[in-house]
Design a protein around this motif. Structure first.
Motif, PDB file in Angstrom:
ATOM      1  N   ARG A  63       6.765   5.811  -0.733  1.00  0.00           N
ATOM      2  CA  ARG A  63       6.889   4.814   0.443  1.00  0.00           C
ATOM      3  C   ARG A  63       5.871   3.713   0.372  1.00  0.00           C
ATOM      4  NH1 ARG A  63       4.531   6.108   5.342  1.00  0.00           N
ATOM      5  NH2 ARG A  63       3.748   8.295   4.485  1.00  0.00           N
ATOM      6  N   SER A  64       6.089   2.443   0.776  1.00  0.00           N
ATOM      7  CA  SER A  64       5.207   1.362   0.968  1.00  0.00           C
ATOM      8  C   SER A  64       5.061   0.741   2.122  1.00  0.00           C
ATOM      9  CB  SER A  64       5.620   0.320  -0.425  1.00  0.00           C
ATOM     10  OG  SER A  64       6.714  -0.057  -0.156  1.00  0.00           O
ATOM     11  N   ASN A  95       4.286   4.193  -7.370  1.00  0.00           N
ATOM     12  CA  ASN A  95       3.197   5.363  -7.264  1.00  0.00           C
ATOM     13  C   ASN A  95       3.616   6.540  -7.486  1.00  0.00           C
ATOM     14  OD1 ASN A  95       0.533   5.978  -6.362  1.00  0.00           O
ATOM     15  ND2 ASN A  95       1.065   6.257  -4.388  1.00  0.00           N
ATOM     16  N   VAL A  96       4.890   6.870  -8.001  1.00  0.00           N
ATOM     17  CA  VAL A  96       5.279   8.439  -8.445  1.00  0.00           C
ATOM     18  C   VAL A  96       5.496   8.490  -9.750  1.00  0.00           C
ATOM     19  CG1 VAL A  96       7.084  10.064  -7.895  1.00  0.00           C
ATOM     20  CG2 VAL A  96       6.165   8.793  -6.077  1.00  0.00           C
ATOM     21  N   PHE A 134      13.436   5.335  -1.131  1.00  0.00           N
ATOM     22  CA  PHE A 134      12.070   5.620  -1.692  1.00  0.00           C
ATOM     23  C   PHE A 134      10.939   5.939  -0.518  1.00  0.00           C
ATOM     24  CE2 PHE A 134      13.754   2.874  -4.894  1.00  0.00           C
ATOM     25  CZ  PHE A 134      13.525   3.518  -5.970  1.00  0.00           C
ATOM     26  N   ASN A 135      11.406   5.889   0.549  1.00  0.00           N
ATOM     27  CA  ASN A 135      10.549   6.534   1.796  1.00  0.00           C
ATOM     28  C   ASN A 135      10.361   8.012   1.407  1.00  0.00           C
ATOM     29  OD1 ASN A 135       9.904   4.132   2.934  1.00  0.00           O
ATOM     30  ND2 ASN A 135      11.139   4.101   4.669  1.00  0.00           N
ATOM     31  N   ILE A 171      10.622   9.873  -1.403  1.00  0.00           N
ATOM     32  CA  ILE A 171       9.970  10.360  -2.714  1.00  0.00           C
ATOM     33  C   ILE A 171       8.665  10.593  -2.523  1.00  0.00           C
ATOM     34  CG2 ILE A 171       9.965   9.706  -5.105  1.00  0.00           C
ATOM     35  CD1 ILE A 171      12.827   8.548  -5.030  1.00  0.00           C
ATOM     36  N   GLU A 172       8.466  11.826  -3.033  1.00  0.00           N
ATOM     37  CA  GLU A 172       7.059  12.319  -2.873  1.00  0.00           C
ATOM     38  C   GLU A 172       6.954  12.685  -4.510  1.00  0.00           C
ATOM     39  OE1 GLU A 172       4.577  12.154  -0.418  1.00  0.00           O
ATOM     40  OE2 GLU A 172       6.073  11.147   0.804  1.00  0.00           O
ATOM     41  N   ALA A 173       5.432  12.544  -4.713  1.00  0.00           N
ATOM     42  CA  ALA A 173       5.120  13.355  -6.132  1.00  0.00           C
ATOM     43  C   ALA A 173       5.246  14.717  -6.131  1.00  0.00           C
ATOM     44  CB  ALA A 173       3.721  12.938  -6.598  1.00  0.00           C
ATOM     45  N   ILE A 216      -2.978   3.955  -2.874  1.00  0.00           N
ATOM     46  CA  ILE A 216      -3.453   2.957  -3.680  1.00  0.00           C
ATOM     47  C   ILE A 216      -2.751   1.575  -2.976  1.00  0.00           C
ATOM     48  CG2 ILE A 216      -3.121   4.160  -5.931  1.00  0.00           C
ATOM     49  CD1 ILE A 216      -0.248   2.443  -5.899  1.00  0.00           C
ATOM     50  N   GLY A 236      -6.961   8.841  -2.641  1.00  0.00           N
ATOM     51  CA  GLY A 236      -5.757   8.991  -3.306  1.00  0.00           C
ATOM     52  C   GLY A 236      -4.693   7.966  -3.081  1.00  0.00           C
ATOM     53  N   TRP A 278       1.052  -1.322   0.002  1.00  0.00           N
ATOM     54  CA  TRP A 278       0.009   0.001  -0.059  1.00  0.00           C
ATOM     55  C   TRP A 278       0.696   1.192  -0.030  1.00  0.00           C
ATOM     56  CZ3 TRP A 278      -0.460   4.050   3.902  1.00  0.00           C
ATOM     57  CH2 TRP A 278      -1.396   4.812   3.433  1.00  0.00           C
ATOM     58  N   HIS A 279       0.585   2.323  -0.758  1.00  0.00           N
ATOM     59  CA  HIS A 279       1.194   3.506  -0.784  1.00  0.00           C
ATOM     60  C   HIS A 279       0.161   4.715  -0.629  1.00  0.00           C
ATOM     61  CE1 HIS A 279       4.826   2.356  -3.154  1.00  0.00           C
ATOM     62  NE2 HIS A 279       4.067   1.485  -3.815  1.00  0.00           N
ATOM     63  N   PRO A 280       0.624   5.766   0.475  1.00  0.00           N
ATOM     64  CA  PRO A 280       0.010   6.901   0.901  1.00  0.00           C
ATOM     65  C   PRO A 280      -0.041   7.488  -0.483  1.00  0.00           C
ATOM     66  CG  PRO A 280       1.721   6.596   2.087  1.00  0.00           C
ATOM     67  CD  PRO A 280       1.935   5.445   1.257  1.00  0.00           C
ATOM     68  N   ALA A 281      -1.238   8.363  -0.878  1.00  0.00           N
ATOM     69  CA  ALA A 281      -1.172   9.253  -2.018  1.00  0.00           C
ATOM     70  C   ALA A 281       0.071   9.851  -2.708  1.00  0.00           C
ATOM     71  CB  ALA A 281      -2.254  10.045  -1.676  1.00  0.00           C
ATOM     72  N   GLY A 282       0.412   9.997  -3.593  1.00  0.00           N
ATOM     73  CA  GLY A 282       1.682  10.430  -3.998  1.00  0.00           C
ATOM     74  C   GLY A 282       2.845  10.051  -3.477  1.00  0.00           C
ATOM     75  N   SER A 283       3.065   9.176  -2.906  1.00  0.00           N
ATOM     76  CA  SER A 283       4.265   8.576  -2.212  1.00  0.00           C
ATOM     77  C   SER A 283       4.730   7.396  -2.736  1.00  0.00           C
ATOM     78  CB  SER A 283       4.036   8.615  -0.714  1.00  0.00           C
ATOM     79  OG  SER A 283       5.432   8.205  -0.191  1.00  0.00           O
TER      80      SER A 283
END
Lengths: 363, 363
Positions: free
Chosen positions: A25-26, B133-134, B339-340, B342-344, A77, A75, A18-23
């Motif tokens: 990070r999983s 997710n980015v 990757f923790n 990196i944000e869109a 995923i 947002g 699972w990823h927070p919106a626009g991140s």
């Protein structure tokens, strides 16, 4: 509600991330259905990371076995490689599982049917679809388009290559009278054609027709014909044939249609194969050009016969070409026009057929 | 939050990681043939959706660190983009056909609009691509595209290929250094030395091809000379070896320049990727063998043609597997950590819905 009967508490759907919106990070997570909602829950935890009713989440369609993504309203995923798990869940909820397109795509025996269909329909589009579209395009082209095209072309040639005719008036009148006789035999009527005399300059002995019925014949061609007016009229009848059969528009639309077809499948065949197809298309266009010339030759024979001239007059022109220019070349796949000896023979054969004699090739 | 501790991509230390391609020919075959069939049935309209399925399949099977890339474009979006470009092109050509003085208008407009369309196309391709997710983004403008693609190709053509490596460098820098991922930049600066080293071999192959053609001309000189002096003198029998030689020469030209191009393409790929860093510290790498790459490309075309296109899915998967599995990246430091963070970043998100594709540029 159907869902509440089927779903036990926390029915697991699939495992993934699972990823927070626009991140990027999983979080390692599970997709579950809980109380009619679909939710992502962290591995080893109970508190959902995200959740919503099935109609509020977007689940990407299945393509092969690439990962599926479930997008929640906030947002965030959830991504999983477990396509079957997702499809089972969707089928259970009456959402059609992986969908019709994916069903068709599977590597099963029934794909043979699709392969055959693709070949048959592809052949049909090439054989009938493109010609049909060409006819539709020609029928819907307003007459102003060929008129403007012709006007522009003639103006451009007058400015660059042609100069006014230097033929004596009576010679021109002879030819114009003969031309009027055959033009009257055309279904479009004599009014549909205008004959222009020009000094051809660099173009030399030539005659051509523009799509609106404007015909041009060069002084050099008339001079080459000597006193044989009938032969010149035969050549003009050939040009009338091009106009009647709308060859220039037809070739333009056909080329456009074939290019479009190749471009549309380009992504699916690869650029090298696309190049090969384009080259092949070019060769085919030449073959259409040859058959258009042959059609116009036959039309000349018909018009000349109707107007009471010698139907094979144009064959004399080809004999002259052979003699004066030494053109003995045979037809090959790289030529725009059929070979001259072949054309002469075809014209004589065709005039025998329309004058009621049987085809000499069949005797 | 509770997931903060578990938030880390599983089992990925820093260091060198190769890309893995997980696509299978049998699986792609179904997707491909259904794409072809539906494109034919819908007279081309479906090709936009076909492209989405094709790209989703290839992106989704390109896996780095256990996670795949994703392609997000929608069929309708691509269709609209194509209609805009096609519409503009048709209108220009109609104008040119009606007003012959403006015959160069389409070429002129395309040349002016091309850099803009290329920049827009690259931005679209970047923005519909995501990893973890980015989304990627592309910030290059029309000016840079003009220099890289138009000025570069022009220089390469004018100098009969000698400045091609310079053009390749401009393209690599334009595409590579304007690429962004999560607001962090890629940086590409291939050196001219290695590019010329790779170019030299291709140049020699092309010279060999030209040498063979010169030899063919020399061998037929006794036939070609009289043909130029007095056209049409040759008998059909004499023309046959000439046409045969022309066809051979054409094939030689196609083959040697094709091989030279493929060798060069593979060489440039290696040099460019290996001269690219992400965020100033993570080093990209490509180590395709030029011979192997060329062999795969050529045998792919031959097999595809011999099987009437049916082996195209196999060929496409084979090429993708070879190139991606010879591509990798060396991460500095902890990947999970990276990757923790990196944000869109703003513009790349969602705004692709207002973009249209412009020109098709795959990554």
């Amino acid at each position: 509600m159907k869902g509440s009967i089927l779903a036990s508490d926390n029915a697991a759907i699939a495992a993934g991330e699972w990823h927070p919106a626009g991140s990027s990070r999983s979080v390692e997570a599970r997709l579950i259905e809980r109380a009619g909602e679909i939710a992502a829950v962290p591995v080893g935890g109970e508190k959902p990371l995200a959740g919503a009713g099935l109609s509020w989440v977007e689940i990407s369609g299945r393509v092969g076995s690439i990962p599926r993504r479930v997008t929640f309203p906030d947002g965030s995923i959830f991504e999983t490689w477990d396509n079957d798990g997702v499809d089972r869940y969707l089928a259970m909820r009456g959402k059609g599982g992986a969908g019709l397109v994916h069903w068709l795509e599977q590597f099963r025996l029934r794909l043979i049917v699709i392969v055959l269909l693709a070949f048959v329909l592809g052949g049909a589009v090439y054989r009938w679809g493109v010609p049909l579209l060409v006819e539709v395009a020609i029928a819907t082209t307003p007459p102003i388009v060929p008129q403007l095209m012709a006007k522009g072309t003639l103006e451009a040639l007058d400015q660059t290559t042609f100069s006014p005719t230097k033929l004596p008036d009576d010679r021109r009148k002879d030819i114009a009278d003969g031309f009027a006789r055959i033009a009257a035999q055309s279904p479009r009527g004599a009014g549909a054609y205008t004959l222009n005399f020009r000094d051809g300059g660099l173009i030399g002995p030539n005659a051509f027709a523009l799509p609106d019925g404007t015909l041009v014949i060069t002084d050099q061609l008339v001079t080459m014909a000597g006193g044989d007016t009938e032969m010149v009229v035969g050549v003009l009848a050939h040009e009338i044939g091009h106009v009647e059969l709308e060859h220039s528009l037809r070739q333009f639309y056909r080329a456009a249609g074939m290019t479009g077809l190749i471009m549309l499948i380009a992504g699916d065949v690869g650029s090298a194969v696309e190049d090969v197809l384009v080259q092949g298309g070019g060769l085919l266009a030449l073959s259409y050009s040859r058959s258009a010339e042959a059609e116009a030759d036959r039309r000349s024979v018909e018009l000349m016969a109707k107007a009471g001239y010698d139907p094979t007059a144009i064959a004399r022109f080809f004999a002259l070409l052979e003699e004066k220019l030494g053109d003995k070349s045979n037809t090959n796949i790289l030529s725009t026009h059929p070979g001259t000896p072949q054309r002469k023979k075809d014209i004589i054969d065709y005039s025998r057929i329309i004058s009621g004699q049987s085809d000499p090739d069949l005797q | 939050m509770s997931f903060a501790e578990s938030a880390r991509p599983a089992g990925q230390a820093g260091g060198f990681h190769r890309i893995v391609f997980t696509g299978k020919a049998s699986e792609y075959f179904g997707i491909w043939i259904v794409n072809v069939l539906l494109t034919i049935v819908t007279l081309g309209i479906y090709s936009a959706w076909a492209k989405v399925r094709r790209n989703r399949y290839f992106f989704g099977n390109t896996v780095l660190l256990g996670r795949s890339f994703e392609y997000h474009a929608k069929g309708l979006q691509i269709l609209i983009g194509r209609l805009i470009v096609l519409g503009g092109f048709v209108v220009l050509n109609i104008i040119a056909a009606l007003v012959p003085i403006l015959v160069l208008l389409p070429t002129l407009v395309v040349l002016i609009a091309l850099p803009w369309l290329v920049a827009k196309g690259l931005r679209f391709s970047a923005r519909v691509t995501s990893y973890r997710n980015v989304r990627f983004d592309f910030v290059g403008g029309a000016g840079g595209a003009f220099k890289a693609f138009i000025l570069g190709s022009l220089l390469a053509v004018i100098t009969i290929g000698i400045l091609t490596p310079l053009a390749s460098r401009w393209v690599a820098r334009y595409v590579g250094s304007n690429l962004r991922y999560g607001g962090k930049a890629f940086e590409t600066d291939p050196k001219l030395g290695p590019l010329y080293k790779s170019w030299l071999l291709s140049f020699l192959i092309a010279l060999v091809g030209l040498g063979i053609i010169a030899l063919l001309v020399l061998m037929n000189l006794s036939l070609i000379l009289p043909m130029i002096e007095t056209p049409g003198l040759l008998t059909p029998e004499q023309q046959i070896p000439l046409i045969f030689s022309a066809v051979i020469g054409y094939i030689v030209l196609f083959a040697t320049f094709g091989i030279a191009g493929l060798f060069y393409k593979a060489g440039v790929r290696n040099v460019t990727w290996s001269a690219t860093t992400f965020d100033g510290q993570h080093q990209l790498m490509s180590d395709v063998s030029r011979t192997r790459y060329t062999w795969i490309a050529i045998s792919n075309v031959i097999v595809t043609i011999l099987t009437l296109g049916l082996m195209r899915p196999w060929a496409a998967v084979r090429m993708a597997r070879y190139t991606w599995e010879h591509t990798g990246i060396t991460f500095t430091g902890d990947v999970g950590e990276l990757f923790n963070r990196i944000e869109a970043q703003g513009s790349a998100v969602g705004s692709e819905f207002m973009d249209f594709e412009g020109f098709d540029f795959g990554f």
